[in-house]
Write a protein that holds these residues in place. Structure first.
Motif, short mmCIF file in Angstrom:
data_model
loop_
_atom_site.label_atom_id
_atom_site.label_comp_id
_atom_site.label_asym_id
_atom_site.label_seq_id
_atom_site.Cartn_x
_atom_site.Cartn_y
_atom_site.Cartn_z
N LEU A 51 0.91 -0.77 -0.11
CA LEU A 51 0.03 0.17 0.08
C LEU A 51 0.23 0.83 -0.39
O LEU A 51 0.51 2.05 -0.78
N ILE A 52 1.79 1.38 0.93
CA ILE A 52 2.71 2.04 0.41
C ILE A 52 4.41 1.37 0.55
O ILE A 52 4.68 1.18 0.80
N LYS A 53 5.25 2.32 -0.66
CA LYS A 53 6.20 2.28 -0.28
C LYS A 53 6.82 3.46 -0.02
O LYS A 53 7.02 4.81 -0.91
N ALA A 54 8.35 3.56 0.90
CA ALA A 54 8.77 4.77 1.25
C ALA A 54 10.20 4.20 0.65
O ALA A 54 10.64 3.36 1.10
N THR A 55 10.79 4.82 -0.35
CA THR A 55 12.16 5.54 -0.20
C THR A 55 12.74 6.34 -0.10
O THR A 55 12.69 7.37 -0.27
N ASN A 56 14.09 5.86 0.57
CA ASN A 56 14.94 7.31 1.32
C ASN A 56 15.06 8.83 2.10
O ASN A 56 15.09 9.54 1.28
N LEU A 57 13.96 8.21 2.32
CA LEU A 57 13.06 9.35 2.35
C LEU A 57 14.06 10.49 4.11
O LEU A 57 14.65 10.22 4.58
N SER A 58 14.06 11.72 4.13
CA SER A 58 15.08 12.60 4.66
C SER A 58 13.89 13.83 5.11
O SER A 58 13.22 14.22 4.29
N LYS A 59 14.58 13.66 6.73
CA LYS A 59 13.72 15.53 7.19
C LYS A 59 14.00 15.78 7.88
O LYS A 59 14.99 15.27 8.55
N ARG A 60 14.53 17.08 8.00
CA ARG A 60 15.05 18.63 8.64
C ARG A 60 14.06 19.14 8.88
O ARG A 60 13.19 19.33 8.54
N ARG A 61 14.23 19.04 10.99
CA ARG A 61 13.64 19.81 11.36
C ARG A 61 13.63 21.05 11.96
O ARG A 61 14.32 20.04 13.05
#
Ligand SMILES: Nc1ncnc2c1ncn2[C@@H]1O[C@H](COP(=O)(O)OP(=O)(O)OP(=O)(O)O)[C@@H](O)[C@H]1O
Ligand SMILES: [Mg+2]
Length: 494
Positions: free
Chosen positions: A274-284
Motif C-alpha cells: 500500500l505504501i512504498k517509502a524510499t530514501n526518506l529524509s527530513k530536517r526540522r
C-alpha cells in the motif's frame, strides 16, 4: 490548625445523567505526595478541577474543598492563589498553552508577571529550565510546531515556573519516552518531597517513583488507598490487582494470533503493498530527524514506529499519509488509498474533534458524508466500553480516555485500508488500555487494514508488530528495520 493545605471532604459531583464523584475525601499535606490511579472516566480530572475551583458548567456538587483552610467556592480567593500558590498541569497540554505565542515567551511571562523576576534573570531561568527538559532548541516555537511530548514538557514548565506550593499534575508524563518521563517524575518527586503534590496518572511507574499515598479510583469512588509501596506491591481489592496485572501484561497471545493470521493471509492471497517509502529524509528545527529511510507497508501489516519524544515519529507518519513533505525521498501510495481510506488517529484526541459539535452529531455527519452503516455504532460503543450518553456531549465534556476511544471508534467506522495510530492508548489506564489495544488489533486484522503504530512502548511494539522502525538516536544501535524493502523505487505521489 490542620497540617493539610488541601482538604476535600465528602465531595460529590454529578451531571444530569450520572454521578461522577461519589462522597470523596482526600487531603494534601506538605511533603506527603498523593497519587491517584484509576479507571479512565472515573472522575480524576473533574476532581482536579474541583480543587482549582473550576468544576465544569452544568455539573453540580456538594461537600467541601478547602485550600489553605478556605473554601474554593469563594472564586476571588481561589483565583488569587492560581499560579502563585496553586498550579495545575491539565491533562491536555494544548489547553494550557497559548497557541500563538512561542513557548519560551510563555514561560518567561510566568517568571516575570507571576514570580516578579527581572527580565534578564527570568530569561536565564527559562533557558535553564528548557535545557533541563531537553527542549532548549525549541523555545522559539509555538505549540503547534512542537511534538506532543514537547508540548507536554512546555506545559509542565509553564505550570511550575512560578514555584507554587501546591501542584496538581494530571497525566504529566503521557506522550513522553521513558527517559523524559523519568525526568519529569523526578521533578515532581522533588516538589512532593517538601511541597504539596497531587499527581493523577495511568503510569504505575510514576506512582511507584513518587511514593507517598496512592489512591485507586473507579466509578467516582475510592476502591483502595494506602502507602504507595503497599498498594503497589500487595493490592487488596480485585480492581487494583487487575490494574497492576494489566501494567505488566504482555501481548504474546494476540501477537502470535496476528502473526499467524498474517502468515495465513499471505499464504492464501499475497498481501498487497500500500505504501512504498524510499530514501526518506527530513530536517526540522535544525535537527536531522531521519535520513535514507525506506520500507514497504502492505495490507494487513502492522508496522511500528518508535523513537524518543520529539524524534520525528509523527512527522514520519504525516509524510507517509501525504500531510507533510519529506526533504528528499519518495512515497508511493497505492491508488486504493483514496480520501477516507487512509486515516490518522491523532496523538492528542481533542485536536481531532470540532469543539462545538456533540460527539453524536459529529458521528452522524461522518456517516452521512461517507454513507456509513450506522448500525455498527452500538456494538463498537459497547466493545470500547463507551456509554451511549457520550453521544449527547461535546469533546470537552468527556474524559481524555473516553475521547481517545471515541476517535478510535470513528476511525474504525470508516473501514480504512491504512490507519496511522499515534500513541492510541496514551490516555487510558493500563487495564482499559490493554483491552482497547487488543480490540483495536483485532478490528484492524479483521478489516485487513494496514496499521502504522506509533508508540514509546518498544516492548509492546515488538510483540504486536510485524516490523518496527526506530528513528532518532536509538536507530543506530537498535535498528530492527531501517533499510529499503520493495525494490522498485516508484514515483512520488503527493
Ligand atoms: N461537562 C461534563 N458534563 C457531563 N459529564 C462530564 C463532563 N465532563 C466530564 N464528564 C464525565 O465525567 C466522568 C469523569 O470524567 P473525568 O474527566 O474526571 O475522568 P478521568 O478519570 O479523568 O478519566 P481519564 O483517565 O480518561 O482522563 C466521565 O464519564 C465524563 O464523561
Ligand atoms: Mg482525566
Amino acid at each position: 490548625m490542620s497540617n493539610f493545605v488541601v482538604e476535600i471532604q465528602s465531595l460529590s459531583i454529578w451531571s444530569e445523567s450520572a454521578l461522577i464523584v461519589d462522597d470523596l475525601s482526600v487531603s494534601l499535606a506538605l511533603g506527603k505526595p498523593v497519587t491517584i490511579l484509576g479507571e479512565t472516566g472515573s472522575g480524576k480530572s473533574i476532581l482536579a478541577q474541583a480543587i482549582m475551583g473550576v468544576i465544569p458548567k452544568g455539573l453540580e456538587s456538594k461537600g467541601s474543598v478547602r485550600v489553605y483552610g478556605k473554601d474554593v467556592n469563594d472564586q476571588a480567593y481561589i483565583e488569587s492563589l492560581w499560579g502563585k500558590k496553586v498550579a495545575m498541569l491539565p491533562q491536555e497540554p494544548w489547553l494550557s498553552l497559548d497557541p500563538i505565542m512561542p513557548v519560551e515567551k510563555q514561560i518567561g511571562l510566568v517568571e516575570t508577571l507571576v514570580s516578579n523576576h527581572e527580565k534578564e534573570h527570568a530569561k536565564t531561568r527559562v533557558e535553564r529550565q528548557l535545557t533541563k527538559l531537553g527542549i532548549h532548541r525549541d523555545g522559539d516555537k509555538v505549540p503547534a510546531q512542537l511534538s506532543g511530548g514537547m508540548a507536554q514538557r512546555a506545559a509542565y514548565l509553564c505550570a511550575t515556573a512560578a514555584g507554587g506550593e501546591i501542584l496538581i499534575a494530571d497525566e504529566p508524563t503521557k506522550g513522553l519516552d521513558r527517559d523524559r518521563a523519568q525526568q519529569v517524575t523526578q521533578l515532581l518527586k522533588q516538589h512532593g518531597d517538601n511541597k504539596a503534590l497531587l499527581t493523577i496518572t495511568h503510569d504505575i511507574n510514576v506512582a511507584k517513583a513518587i511514593g507517598g499515598e496512592v489512591i485507586v479510583m473507579r466509578h467516582g469512588v475510592i476502591v483502595e488507598r494506602g502507602e504507595s509501596n503497599e498498594i503497589l506491591s500487595q493490592p487488596q481489592s480485585e480492581y487494583a490487582q487487575q490494574l497492576l496485572d494489566a501494567h505488566q501484561a504482555h501481548y504474546h497471545v494476540k501477537s502470535k494470533h496476528l502473526e499467524h493470521s498474517h502468515l495465513e493471509q499471505s499464504e492464501k492471497k499475497p498481501t498487497k503493498a500500500l505504501i512504498k517509502a524510499t530514501n526518506l529524509s527530513k530536517r526540522r528545527g535544525g535537527k536531522q530527524l531521519f535520513s535514507d529511510l525506506g520500507f514497504t507497508i502492505s495490507s494487513g501489516e502492522i508496522v511500528g514506529i518508535s523513537g524518543d519524544s520529539g524524534a520525528g515519529k509523527s512527522t514520519l507518519a504525516d509524510i507517509l499519509l501525504g500531510l507533510t513533505r519529506a526533504d528528499s525521498g519518495q512515497v508511493w501510495r497505492d491508488s486504493s488509498l483514496v480520501k477516507g481510506k487512509a486515516l490518522k488517529l491523532y496523538q492528542d484526541p481533542p485536536a481531532a474533534f470540532p469543539s462545538s459539535l456533540t460527539l453524536g452529531k459529529n458521528l452522524l455527519d461522518l456517516c452521512r458524508l461517507h454513507g456509513l452503516d450506522q448500525s455498527r455504532v452500538p456494538s463498537l460503543l459497547t466493545q470500547l466500553k463507551l456509554s451511549e450518553a457520550l453521544l449527547e456531549r461535546k469533546p470537552a465534556q468527556v474524559s481524555g480516555g473516553e475521547l481517545q476511544r471515541f476517535a478510535m471508534l470513528r476511525a474504525l467506522m470508516m473501514q480504512p485500508k491504512l490507519i496511522v495510530a499515534d500513541e492510541p492508548t496514551s490516555r487510558l489506564d493500563p487495564l482499559v488500555g490493554y483491552n482497547t489495544m487488543n480490540l483495536f488489533l483485532e478490528q484492524v486484522s479483521q478489516l485487513g487494514c494496514a496499521t502504522v503504530l506509533i508508540s514509546h512502548d518498544i516492548s509492546m511494539l515488538h510483540q504486536v508488530c510485524t516490523r518496527v522502525v526506530h528513528i532518532g538516536e536509538l536507530a543506530n544501535d537498535d535498528c530492527v528495520f531501517n533499510s529499503i524493502e520493495g525494490t522498485q523505487a516508484s514515483s512520488a505521489v503527493s
